[in-house]
Design an enzyme around this catalytic site. Structure first.
Site, PDB file in Angstrom:
ATOM      1  N   LYS A  16       0.837  -1.213   0.000  1.00 36.73           N
ATOM      2  CA  LYS A  16       0.000   0.000   0.000  1.00 36.73           C
ATOM      3  C   LYS A  16       0.871   1.262   0.000  1.00 36.73           C
ATOM      4  O   LYS A  16       0.344   2.376  -0.011  1.00 36.73           O
ATOM      5  CB  LYS A  16      -0.875   0.035   1.263  1.00 36.73           C
ATOM      6  CG  LYS A  16      -1.717  -1.192   1.502  1.00 36.73           C
ATOM      7  CD  LYS A  16      -2.900  -1.232   0.570  1.00 36.73           C
ATOM      8  CE  LYS A  16      -3.805  -2.406   0.884  1.00 36.73           C
ATOM      9  NZ  LYS A  16      -4.419  -2.963  -0.322  1.00 36.73           N
ATOM     10  N   THR A  62      10.401  -3.697   2.444  1.00 33.83           N
ATOM     11  CA  THR A  62       9.501  -4.658   3.062  1.00 33.83           C
ATOM     12  C   THR A  62      10.057  -6.066   2.880  1.00 33.83           C
ATOM     13  O   THR A  62      11.151  -6.250   2.344  1.00 33.83           O
ATOM     14  CB  THR A  62       8.057  -4.459   2.524  1.00 33.83           C
ATOM     15  OG1 THR A  62       7.165  -5.253   3.304  1.00 33.83           O
ATOM     16  CG2 THR A  62       7.908  -4.811   1.060  1.00 33.83           C
ATOM     17  N   LYS A  66      14.414  -6.638   4.798  1.00 35.22           N
ATOM     18  CA  LYS A  66      14.760  -5.696   5.871  1.00 35.22           C
ATOM     19  C   LYS A  66      16.159  -5.950   6.441  1.00 35.22           C
ATOM     20  O   LYS A  66      16.828  -5.028   6.886  1.00 35.22           O
ATOM     21  CB  LYS A  66      13.705  -5.741   6.986  1.00 35.22           C
ATOM     22  CG  LYS A  66      12.370  -5.131   6.532  1.00 35.22           C
ATOM     23  CD  LYS A  66      11.341  -5.089   7.648  1.00 35.22           C
ATOM     24  CE  LYS A  66      10.048  -4.456   7.147  1.00 35.22           C
ATOM     25  NZ  LYS A  66       9.051  -4.295   8.218  1.00 35.22           N
ATOM     26  N   GLY A 127       4.642 -12.447  20.463  1.00 37.67           N
ATOM     27  CA  GLY A 127       5.586 -12.596  19.359  1.00 37.67           C
ATOM     28  C   GLY A 127       6.940 -12.025  19.739  1.00 37.67           C
ATOM     29  O   GLY A 127       7.032 -11.085  20.549  1.00 37.67           O
ATOM     30  N   ALA A 131       8.992  -7.361  14.398  1.00 36.35           N
ATOM     31  CA  ALA A 131       8.073  -6.275  14.777  1.00 36.35           C
ATOM     32  C   ALA A 131       8.197  -5.973  16.267  1.00 36.35           C
ATOM     33  O   ALA A 131       8.246  -4.810  16.680  1.00 36.35           O
ATOM     34  CB  ALA A 131       6.641  -6.650  14.412  1.00 36.35           C
ATOM     35  N   ARG A 152       5.901 -18.328  21.472  1.00 34.20           N
ATOM     36  CA  ARG A 152       5.913 -19.811  21.425  1.00 34.20           C
ATOM     37  C   ARG A 152       7.303 -20.317  21.739  1.00 34.20           C
ATOM     38  O   ARG A 152       7.493 -21.203  22.571  1.00 34.20           O
ATOM     39  CB  ARG A 152       5.539 -20.276  19.999  1.00 34.20           C
ATOM     40  CG  ARG A 152       4.104 -20.192  19.644  1.00 34.20           C
ATOM     41  CD  ARG A 152       3.856 -20.803  18.291  1.00 34.20           C
ATOM     42  NE  ARG A 152       4.833 -20.414  17.268  1.00 34.20           N
ATOM     43  CZ  ARG A 152       4.651 -20.518  15.976  1.00 34.20           C
ATOM     44  NH1 ARG A 152       3.508 -20.994  15.524  1.00 34.20           N
ATOM     45  NH2 ARG A 152       5.567 -20.161  15.110  1.00 34.20           N
ATOM     46  N   TYR A 220      -2.869  -6.076   9.475  1.00 34.84           N
ATOM     47  CA  TYR A 220      -3.948  -5.175   9.068  1.00 34.84           C
ATOM     48  C   TYR A 220      -4.656  -5.736   7.833  1.00 34.84           C
ATOM     49  O   TYR A 220      -4.122  -6.596   7.117  1.00 34.84           O
ATOM     50  CB  TYR A 220      -3.418  -3.766   8.765  1.00 34.84           C
ATOM     51  CG  TYR A 220      -2.297  -3.746   7.763  1.00 34.84           C
ATOM     52  CD1 TYR A 220      -0.974  -3.826   8.186  1.00 34.84           C
ATOM     53  CD2 TYR A 220      -2.556  -3.682   6.388  1.00 34.84           C
ATOM     54  CE1 TYR A 220       0.056  -3.838   7.279  1.00 34.84           C
ATOM     55  CE2 TYR A 220      -1.522  -3.683   5.474  1.00 34.84           C
ATOM     56  CZ  TYR A 220      -0.218  -3.762   5.926  1.00 34.84           C
ATOM     57  OH  TYR A 220       0.803  -3.779   5.013  1.00 34.84           O
TER      58      TYR A 220
HETATM   59  P1  NDP Z   1       8.485 -12.495  12.263  1.00 32.34           P
HETATM   60  O1  NDP Z   1       8.380 -13.561  11.238  1.00 32.34           O
HETATM   61  O2  NDP Z   1       9.770 -11.802  12.500  1.00 32.34           O
HETATM   62  O3  NDP Z   1       8.029 -13.114  13.691  1.00 32.34           O
HETATM   63  C1  NDP Z   1       6.876 -13.862  13.772  1.00 32.34           C
HETATM   64  C2  NDP Z   1       6.533 -14.136  15.239  1.00 32.34           C
HETATM   65  O4  NDP Z   1       5.208 -14.678  15.294  1.00 32.34           O
HETATM   66  C3  NDP Z   1       7.449 -15.130  15.923  1.00 32.34           C
HETATM   67  O5  NDP Z   1       7.667 -14.695  17.255  1.00 32.34           O
HETATM   68  C4  NDP Z   1       6.621 -16.436  15.912  1.00 32.34           C
HETATM   69  O6  NDP Z   1       6.868 -17.257  17.015  1.00 32.34           O
HETATM   70  C5  NDP Z   1       5.233 -15.875  16.045  1.00 32.34           C
HETATM   71  N1  NDP Z   1       4.167 -16.746  15.493  1.00 32.34           N
HETATM   72  C6  NDP Z   1       3.985 -17.125  14.218  1.00 32.34           C
HETATM   73  N2  NDP Z   1       2.872 -17.865  14.098  1.00 32.34           N
HETATM   74  C7  NDP Z   1       2.327 -17.960  15.333  1.00 32.34           C
HETATM   75  C8  NDP Z   1       1.171 -18.603  15.871  1.00 32.34           C
HETATM   76  N3  NDP Z   1       0.336 -19.288  15.084  1.00 32.34           N
HETATM   77  N4  NDP Z   1       0.916 -18.467  17.189  1.00 32.34           N
HETATM   78  C9  NDP Z   1       1.749 -17.770  17.990  1.00 32.34           C
HETATM   79  N5  NDP Z   1       2.858 -17.138  17.540  1.00 32.34           N
HETATM   80  C10 NDP Z   1       3.143 -17.235  16.230  1.00 32.34           C
HETATM   81  O7  NDP Z   1       7.327 -11.453  11.911  1.00 32.34           O
HETATM   82  P2  NDP Z   1       7.317  -9.874  12.171  1.00 32.34           P
HETATM   83  O8  NDP Z   1       7.715  -9.635  13.577  1.00 32.34           O
HETATM   84  O9  NDP Z   1       8.051  -9.190  11.093  1.00 32.34           O
HETATM   85  O10 NDP Z   1       5.771  -9.513  11.951  1.00 32.34           O
HETATM   86  C11 NDP Z   1       4.797  -9.888  12.901  1.00 32.34           C
HETATM   87  C12 NDP Z   1       3.442  -9.339  12.482  1.00 32.34           C
HETATM   88  O11 NDP Z   1       3.452  -7.924  12.514  1.00 32.34           O
HETATM   89  C13 NDP Z   1       3.003  -9.767  11.071  1.00 32.34           C
HETATM   90  O12 NDP Z   1       1.647 -10.129  11.109  1.00 32.34           O
HETATM   91  C14 NDP Z   1       3.160  -8.487  10.263  1.00 32.34           C
HETATM   92  O13 NDP Z   1       2.219  -8.407   9.229  1.00 32.34           O
HETATM   93  C15 NDP Z   1       2.884  -7.419  11.320  1.00 32.34           C
HETATM   94  N6  NDP Z   1       3.518  -6.142  10.990  1.00 32.34           N
HETATM   95  C16 NDP Z   1       2.711  -5.057  10.788  1.00 32.34           C
HETATM   96  C17 NDP Z   1       3.251  -3.827  10.447  1.00 32.34           C
HETATM   97  C18 NDP Z   1       2.334  -2.655  10.241  1.00 32.34           C
HETATM   98  O14 NDP Z   1       2.782  -1.633   9.716  1.00 32.34           O
HETATM   99  N7  NDP Z   1       1.071  -2.732  10.646  1.00 32.34           N
HETATM  100  C19 NDP Z   1       4.704  -3.625  10.283  1.00 32.34           C
HETATM  101  C20 NDP Z   1       5.478  -4.838  10.571  1.00 32.34           C
HETATM  102  C21 NDP Z   1       4.891  -6.031  10.891  1.00 32.34           C
HETATM  103  P3  NDP Z   1       8.116 -18.286  17.047  1.00 32.34           P
HETATM  104  O15 NDP Z   1       9.319 -17.460  17.337  1.00 32.34           O
HETATM  105  O16 NDP Z   1       7.785 -19.212  18.149  1.00 32.34           O
HETATM  106  O17 NDP Z   1       8.152 -18.953  15.692  1.00 32.34           O
END
Ligand code: NDP
Length: 276
Positions: A16, A62, A66, A127, A131, A152, A220
């Site tokens: 976007k 993105t 990153k 998480g 992020a 997790r 989002y």
């Molecule tokens: P990462 O891939 O770096 O981290 C993902 C995290 O989510 C890990 O801690 C993982 O746990 C956990 N996870 C994944 N699946 C599950 C599940 N089913 N249940 C519980 N925990 C889970 O992702 P990001 O940190 O980059 O992004 C996280 C979220 O933030 C995404 O949805 C992204 O779209 C959103 N985001 C939004 C932005 C915005 O501008 N609104 C900007 C940046 C991100 P584990 O370590 O145990 O695998």
């Protein structure tokens, strides 16, 4: 000729950012040209080199680039160093200045747009990925009573808690836990896991939501995610997704590049998908 900017990613069709930055430029009376740039997975540096050589002034970054941008930058801002990742770059001669505005965008959305102060509040963040890491310093700067990181993979939550503690002199207690160890109620619960991207529910007890709290999903455009539904069923009425965070990080980048900060309300309204 107008100044050129782009968002680089793979895939990139979903982004976007061109819509947001073009809207900002119109409102602010700035003449810019902002496009999407699809780079091959192994071709980040070559694509950025070519964009700079053709006069590009800045980029948003993105997934999955990153970390590549972190390695490519010549000058990393503290926000990028702390996040270990870059989401915006500015090109000046040989210099590649790099920032990460995701965390500050999240906090601005929560505190300013959603009118939910964090000072003195118990904050839970789900998480321990990029992020959450990027959000640590901006969250701590608001002086919550406590910050609990739950993941997790517990070791990752503990690592981030230790990192957060290193960057402040212990004023705000920060702990990293597994889901089964979360105790008590929280004033703000942020889902920074990627669970909502696959419509999964993190294993979170519904008892964490304090009456009157804010439940915020960083994902989002997905409507009422399983996390937000859990909060709603627990009686939470203040629900939000990450559309405001997206707009606010973009506004930060725009201000950094152009010297003027646009208001985000119109963009947020345009991109909002109802939480139903
Ligand atoms: P990462 O891939 O770096 O981290 C993902 C995290 O989510 C890990 O801690 C993982 O746990 C956990 N996870 C994944 N699946 C599950 C599940 N089913 N249940 C519980 N925990 C889970 O992702 P990001 O940190 O980059 O992004 C996280 C979220 O933030 C995404 O949805 C992204 O779209 C959103 N985001 C939004 C932005 C915005 O501008 N609104 C900007 C940046 C991100 P584990 O370590 O145990 O695998």
């Amino acid at each position: 000729m107008s100044d050129r900017y782009a968002v680089i990613g793979n895939p990139i069709e979903q982004s976007k950012s061109p819509l947001i930055h073009t809207a900002f430029a119109q409102v602010m009376g700035q003449v810019i040209h902002y496009t999407k740039l699809l780079a091959p997975l192994d071709g980040f540096a070559a694509a950025v080199d070519a964009f700079r050589a053709s006069g590009g002034r800045g980029m948003n970054v993105t997934a999955p680039f990153k970390l590549d941008a972190f390695a490519y930058a010549t000058d990393l801002a503290p926000s990028a160093q702390m996040a270990g990742a870059v989401n915006a770059m500015k090109f000046e001669g040989d210099k590649v200045y790099a920032e990460n505005f995701d965390g500050v965008g999240l906090v601005r959305d929560v505190v300013h747009n959603l009118q939910c102060p964090l000072k003195g509040r118990r904050v839970l963040i789900l998480g321990a990925g990029g992020a959450t890491r990027g959000a640590l310093l901006p969250l701590l700067a608001e002086h919550p009573a406590e910050l609990v990181i739950v993941n997790r993979t517990v070791a990752k939550a503990q690592e981030l808690a230790a990192l957060a503690q290193q960057h402040q002199s212990g004023q705000v207690p920060v702990v990293g836990l597994g889901y089964e160890a979360v105790q008590g109620v929280f004033d703000v619960v942020l889902n920074a896991s990627s669970s909502s991207l696959s419509a999964e529910l993190p294993p979170l007890p519904a008892s964490v939501f304090r009456p009157g709290c804010l439940a915020y999903d960083l994902t989002y455009g997905k409507g009422l995610t399983p996390f937000l539904k859990l909060a709603q069923q627990a009686g939470v009425t203040h629900l939000a997704d990450g559309v405001g965070m997206l707009a606010e990080q973009a506004a930060e980048a725009f201000a950094w590049w152009r010297g003027v900060r646009p208001d985000t309300a119109a963009v947020i309204q345009k991109l909002t998908v109802p939480l139903v």
